[in-house]
Design a protein around this motif. Structure first.
Motif, mmCIF file in Angstrom:
data_model
loop_
_atom_site.group_PDB
_atom_site.id
_atom_site.type_symbol
_atom_site.label_atom_id
_atom_site.label_comp_id
_atom_site.label_asym_id
_atom_site.label_seq_id
_atom_site.Cartn_x
_atom_site.Cartn_y
_atom_site.Cartn_z
ATOM 1 N N SER A 84 0.854 -1.189 0.000
ATOM 2 C CA SER A 84 0.000 0.000 0.000
ATOM 3 C C SER A 84 0.891 1.241 0.000
ATOM 4 O O SER A 84 1.869 1.324 0.747
ATOM 5 N N LEU A 85 0.548 2.164 -0.863
ATOM 6 C CA LEU A 85 1.314 3.404 -0.971
ATOM 7 C C LEU A 85 0.340 4.571 -0.968
ATOM 8 O O LEU A 85 -0.635 4.559 -1.718
ATOM 9 N N ARG A 86 0.583 5.554 -0.124
ATOM 10 C CA ARG A 86 -0.316 6.706 -0.065
ATOM 11 C C ARG A 86 0.500 7.994 -0.124
ATOM 12 O O ARG A 86 1.558 8.099 0.500
ATOM 13 N N LEU A 87 0.008 8.944 -0.878
ATOM 14 C CA LEU A 87 0.649 10.248 -0.973
ATOM 15 C C LEU A 87 -0.355 11.311 -0.551
ATOM 16 O O LEU A 87 -1.499 11.321 -1.036
ATOM 17 N N TYR A 88 0.072 12.169 0.346
ATOM 18 C CA TYR A 88 -0.779 13.263 0.812
ATOM 19 C C TYR A 88 -0.082 14.574 0.459
ATOM 20 O O TYR A 88 1.106 14.746 0.729
ATOM 21 N N ARG A 89 -0.838 15.468 -0.092
ATOM 22 C CA ARG A 89 -0.261 16.765 -0.438
ATOM 23 C C ARG A 89 -0.713 17.805 0.580
ATOM 24 O O ARG A 89 -1.916 18.011 0.775
ATOM 25 N N LEU A 90 0.260 18.455 1.205
ATOM 26 C CA LEU A 90 -0.084 19.491 2.185
ATOM 27 C C LEU A 90 -0.141 20.851 1.512
ATOM 28 O O LEU A 90 0.574 21.119 0.552
ATOM 29 N N THR A 91 -0.974 21.691 2.053
ATOM 30 C CA THR A 91 -1.116 23.045 1.527
ATOM 31 C C THR A 91 -0.168 23.977 2.289
ATOM 32 O O THR A 91 0.074 23.796 3.469
ATOM 33 N N GLU A 92 0.358 24.942 1.581
ATOM 34 C CA GLU A 92 1.200 25.954 2.234
ATOM 35 C C GLU A 92 0.337 26.881 3.072
ATOM 36 O O GLU A 92 -0.806 27.132 2.687
ATOM 37 N N PRO A 93 0.848 27.463 4.150
ATOM 38 C CA PRO A 93 2.152 27.146 4.750
ATOM 39 C C PRO A 93 2.101 25.829 5.520
ATOM 40 O O PRO A 93 1.227 25.655 6.376
ATOM 41 N N VAL A 94 3.019 24.916 5.176
ATOM 42 C CA VAL A 94 2.935 23.562 5.730
ATOM 43 C C VAL A 94 3.068 23.541 7.252
ATOM 44 O O VAL A 94 2.547 22.652 7.912
ATOM 45 N N GLU A 95 3.752 24.551 7.784
ATOM 46 C CA GLU A 95 3.922 24.600 9.246
ATOM 47 C C GLU A 95 2.578 24.589 9.971
ATOM 48 O O GLU A 95 2.475 24.108 11.091
ATOM 49 N N LEU A 96 1.573 25.126 9.311
ATOM 50 C CA LEU A 96 0.243 25.171 9.934
ATOM 51 C C LEU A 96 -0.489 23.850 9.805
ATOM 52 O O LEU A 96 -1.548 23.674 10.393
ATOM 53 N N HIS A 97 0.050 22.920 9.042
ATOM 54 C CA HIS A 97 -0.662 21.674 8.758
ATOM 55 C C HIS A 97 0.061 20.439 9.287
ATOM 56 O O HIS A 97 -0.322 19.323 8.992
ATOM 57 N N ILE A 98 1.138 20.678 10.047
ATOM 58 C CA ILE A 98 1.896 19.562 10.630
ATOM 59 C C ILE A 98 2.031 19.781 12.125
ATOM 60 O O ILE A 98 2.354 20.882 12.562
ATOM 61 N N LYS A 99 1.782 18.733 12.884
ATOM 62 C CA LYS A 99 2.120 18.758 14.301
ATOM 63 C C LYS A 99 2.957 17.532 14.585
ATOM 64 O O LYS A 99 2.618 16.429 14.162
ATOM 65 N N GLU A 100 4.040 17.739 15.301
ATOM 66 C CA GLU A 100 4.888 16.589 15.597
ATOM 67 C C GLU A 100 5.149 16.499 17.082
ATOM 68 O O GLU A 100 5.407 17.491 17.749
ATOM 69 N N TYR A 101 5.063 15.281 17.576
ATOM 70 C CA TYR A 101 5.298 15.014 18.993
ATOM 71 C C TYR A 101 6.253 13.836 19.110
ATOM 72 O O TYR A 101 6.252 12.944 18.266
ATOM 73 N N GLY A 102 7.029 13.844 20.178
ATOM 74 C CA GLY A 102 7.843 12.666 20.460
ATOM 75 C C GLY A 102 9.292 12.851 20.107
ATOM 76 O O GLY A 102 9.814 13.966 20.114
ATOM 77 N N ASN A 103 9.911 11.737 19.725
ATOM 78 C CA ASN A 103 11.372 11.711 19.663
ATOM 79 C C ASN A 103 11.958 12.100 18.312
ATOM 80 O O ASN A 103 13.096 11.832 18.038
ATOM 81 N N PHE A 104 11.170 12.672 17.448
ATOM 82 C CA PHE A 104 11.741 13.168 16.202
ATOM 83 C C PHE A 104 11.149 14.532 15.882
ATOM 84 O O PHE A 104 9.943 14.717 15.933
ATOM 85 N N GLN A 105 12.008 15.459 15.551
ATOM 86 C CA GLN A 105 11.562 16.777 15.127
ATOM 87 C C GLN A 105 12.190 17.039 13.758
ATOM 88 O O GLN A 105 13.394 17.168 13.642
ATOM 89 N N ALA A 106 11.349 17.072 12.744
ATOM 90 C CA ALA A 106 11.869 17.326 11.403
ATOM 91 C C ALA A 106 12.426 18.740 11.313
ATOM 92 O O ALA A 106 11.866 19.669 11.880
ATOM 93 N N VAL A 107 13.525 18.850 10.622
ATOM 94 C CA VAL A 107 14.133 20.168 10.454
ATOM 95 C C VAL A 107 14.542 20.347 9.009
ATOM 96 O O VAL A 107 14.453 19.419 8.208
#
Lengths: 96, 96
Positions: B65-88
């Motif tokens: 199974s392969l899924r692609l999701y397209r986020l709308t700009e500004p992406v910062e408003l559409h991503i929340k991250e918790y835990g042991n990884f922080q994308a940079v």
């Protein structure tokens, strides 16, 4: 709004495996499992806050990773799916 | 645009494990691994088409199974991250 939830829960320990089950359970109560660790949840703002609170209660922030992506409407234009699963019924069972 | 790629590749067989490695390799060449089977890729339309083509060459549509999701700009408003990884570094190594 449609929220994509993805998580990596460390399953090295029994406690980790328990967390994984509990995180999956929270997600299942709210949305549709589309891959092993990927859920799509149709929620309003209040439901999103509740979902986040419940997920954050379950994960170990030092060991696990939880990501939430918010898709913009119309979500059909922002999702492509290939392979052995085709999500259906976005307006049915997905709504909590 | 920012594309979220998630995949489940069946690893029951050696062929499946090989596909998993190859799918991961394609994703790694284009984006940032944020979870075991989740990548974030900053691409333009042409790069997206190339990425999709390469991924579809690798997966077994009956097994994976392969899924692609397209986020709308500004992406910062559409991503929340918790835990042991922080994308940079969204504007650095992510761009192919």
């Amino acid at each position: 709004m449609l929220i994509i939830i993805t998580y990596d829960v460390s399953t090295v320990t029994a406690a980790g495996r328990k967390r994984l089950r509990r995180v999956a359970k929270v997600c299942e109560s709210t949305g549709q499992r589309v891959q092993n660790s990927v859920f799509e949840c149709k929620v309003n703002q209040m439901q999103l806050e509740e979902l986040e609170r419940r997920l954050l209660d379950e994960i170990d922030k030092k060991e696990d990773s939880l990501r939430l992506y918010r898709l913009t409407e119309p979500v059909e234009l922002h999702i492509k799916e290939y392979g052995n699963f085709q999500a259906v019924d976005f307006d049915g069972a997905l709504v909590i």
